[in-house]
Design an enzyme around this catalytic site. Structure first.
Site, short mmCIF file in Angstrom:
data_model
loop_
_atom_site.label_atom_id
_atom_site.label_comp_id
_atom_site.label_asym_id
_atom_site.label_seq_id
_atom_site.Cartn_x
_atom_site.Cartn_y
_atom_site.Cartn_z
N SER A 199 -2.73 9.36 -9.84
CA SER A 199 -2.09 9.84 -11.05
C SER A 199 -1.08 10.95 -10.77
O SER A 199 -0.28 11.29 -11.64
CB SER A 199 -3.16 10.35 -12.03
OG SER A 199 -3.90 11.44 -11.47
N LYS A 239 1.40 19.49 -10.78
CA LYS A 239 1.01 18.41 -11.69
C LYS A 239 0.66 18.98 -13.05
O LYS A 239 -0.01 20.01 -13.14
CB LYS A 239 -0.19 17.67 -11.08
CG LYS A 239 -0.66 16.44 -11.84
CD LYS A 239 -1.81 15.80 -11.07
CE LYS A 239 -2.33 14.55 -11.76
NZ LYS A 239 -3.44 13.92 -10.98
N SER A 267 -6.12 10.12 -6.51
CA SER A 267 -4.80 10.50 -7.03
C SER A 267 -4.03 11.45 -6.13
O SER A 267 -2.82 11.60 -6.29
CB SER A 267 -4.95 11.12 -8.42
OG SER A 267 -5.52 10.19 -9.32
#
Length: 564
Positions: free
Chosen positions: A139, A65, A163
């Site tokens: 996210s 990420k 997330s």
């Protein structure tokens, strides 16, 4: 579980780059390594393996990420104006690379890790792996979809509000959210620094847990990193809490029935299911965004947003900007009030879950389309975090696992427990996901011993310390690494021998047993409670000249008192 892979790192990296190009999903990625750079590192991994070096993740493909630092790739946190070139890997990334993982690239996310939808990014909304008209969840959107589409083996996300779990559920994969502090956040752009966790996605629980174990351990650069006491494991008669009916209201059509079916599967496996009023936990969840804790988001990136207000609507997502900038209005008195309120809710939640190994819930409440989120970006997002938002606030571990399909889309459930319950949650997860075999170990496979990683890589989880009946003797074998040999003897000639009981997924058990070298064998061992389980034994001929160490009662005590 982690299996040996065909081909080697170079072959797998080449295939991965080809798959990524063919997938036509550019919104997953913010940056990718060049082919030459990736293949050079892959060749180095193959060389290490060829020279005999043990790399538990050799050639496993990893996506990261883009709020987590990877040396050589910019970190953007989903905002081009925020980009910077990190000088080192984040601690979590460095530990996986040291184990042989290959970072393929950096993945898209809800900007500044603020959102559970996966649409709040100037790099584009990340479409769901199963239905491109629906959201991926956020996210950690790009990381989850990269795993779900088979582009990588593992992916790192972060989790403040859910997330690392919501996108796992919406894409039909596993999401592991460790206890806070077990995995250091050094090199991670903070969302809420005191709450953030580095998480891992995989298509199976064994792989996800193996990666989480490899990343765990204190880091002097992260003052909030910690070591928690070893998991006590599942008790002999485990209990799992589930929400009362009113707290399942508002789920997507068919989800409540699917959830009850999962609870019934646990009950059929011998686990007591207890309906529990989880109101205190749900009230705590609302504090994450509706209370003063949003001030942590302002502390993290508020100055960047203030200095670049002119970019809101282009480079900077307006929904994210509104949420973060609102954090500036929280006062110290607001913070003190909410901390006290959270403490009371936490105590009430702990009391509600007393005597239970975990809480089982749906992971989220619905799976909206991209259009539904665009029409109501704040309201749609708020529905996503009902069961996830409280975990980090209340210092809990959590595990999201796939639980079938409803209406042709993935449905997922979540197990949440006290800090340090990570392995207990994994044991429960394996119970849901696949048949398992309980295995008694006495030597080099014990926790902290040289071969324990083989059990972890097979997807095994520690249940509890146990001992044999008084019908066994233990011998020190001359092997490398040193191992003991357990032999059953005639009644009255043995003693109880201490060990551990591990639960191994059936699929991983065969691979594990196939690698057990002679003179070790897997047979049946009788425990002190009279139960019979699979266990490590040894061929009797192997102990004819071996030292009898039964008087020590177990391998650890023998090694300790011998100064080994």
């Amino acid at each position: 579980m982690i299996h040996s892979l065909p081909g080697g790192a170079v072959a797998r990296a080449t295939e991965a780059l080809d798959r990524i190009e063919a997938s036509d999903r550019p919104e997953i990625w913010i940056s990718l390594r060049t082919r030459d750079d990736l293949l050079e590192e892959a060749a180095a991994i193959d060389a290490k393996v060829a020279s005999g070096e043990v790399l538990p993740l050799a050639g496993r493909l990893l996506a990261v990420k883009d709020n987590i630092d990877v040396r050589g790739l910019p970190t953007t946190a989903g905002a081009p104006s925020f980009a910077y070139p990190p000088t080192a890997d984040a601690t979590a990334v460095a530990r996986l690379r040291a184990a042989g993982a290959l970072v393929v690239g950096k993945t898209n996310l809800d900007q500044f890790a603020t959102g559970l939808v996966g649409t709040r990014s100037p790099y584009g909304a990340v479409r769901n792996a199963w239905d491109p008209s629906r959201i991926s969840g956020g996210s950690s959107s790009g990381s989850a979809v990269a795993v779900a589409l088979g582009l990588v083996d593992l992916a790192l996300g972060t989790d403040t509000a859910g997330s690392g779990r919501v996108p796992a559920a919406l894409n039909g994969i596993v999401g592991v959210k460790p206890s806070r502090g077990l995995v250091p956040v050094t090199g991670v752009v903070p969302a809420c620094y005191t709450l953030d966790c580095v998480t891992v996605f995989a298509r199976d629980l064994g792989s996800a847990r193996a990666a989480a174990e490899l990343m765990a351990g204190p880091d002097p650069s992260d003052p909030l990193s910690r070591t928690l006491p070893a998991d006590a494991g599942l008790p002999p008669a485990p209990r799992v809490a589930v929400p009362t009916g009113e707290h399942l209201d508002g789920l997507a059509p068919g989800w409540a029935a699917a959830f009850r079916a999962v609870a019934a599967r646990l009950a059929a496996a011998g686990i007591e299911i207890v309906e529990t009023d989880i109101s205190p936990l749900l009230e705590a969840a609302r504090l994450l965004y509706d209370g003063a804790f949003v001030a942590e988001r302002y502390a993290a990136v508020g100055s960047h947003l203030e200095a670049n207000r002119h970019l809101i609507g282009t480079d900077l997502d307006p929904t994210v900007a509104a949420i973060v900038l609102a954090g500036a209005s929280a006062t110290a008195a607001d913070w003190a009030r909410d901390v006290a309120h959270l403490a009371r809710l936490g105590a009430a939640g702990k009391e509600a879950l007393a005597g239970c190994s975990a809480l089982l819930t749906p992971t989220t409440t619905w799976h909206p389309t991209l259009a539904e989120v665009a029409a109501d970006p704040v309201g749609a997002n708020a529905r996503m975090g009902r069961y996830t938002n409280f975990a980090n606030l209340l210092d809990m571990a959590s595990l999201a696992i796939p639980a079938g399909q409803v209406g042709g889309l993935p449905f997922g459930v979540m197990l949440t427990g006290a800090a340090g319950s990570d392995r207990t949650l994994a044991a429960l997860g394996h119970t849901l996901l696949s048949p398992c075999v309980d295995l008694f170990v006495v030597g080099a496979h014990l926790s902290g011993q040289p071969l324990n990683h083989q059990l972890v890589e097979a997807g095994a989880t520690l249940l509890r310390p146990v001992s044999t009946s008084a019908d066994y003797r233990l011998f020190a074998l001359e092997t490398a690494p040193p191992k003991p040999g357990l032999v059953r003897v005639a009644a009255g000639n043995g003693v109880p021998i201490e060990g551990e009981l591990w639960r191994v997924p059936a699929a991983g058990f065969g691979t594990f047993v196939g690698g057990v070298p002679a003179p070790m064998v897997i047979g049946k061992a009788t425990l002190s409670d009279g139960s019979s389980v699979s266990g490590f034994l040894v061929e009797p001929i192997a102990v004819e000249k071996a030292a009898d160490i039964s008087a020590y009662g177990g391998w650890r005590r023998y090694r300790s008192e011998q100064g080994l």
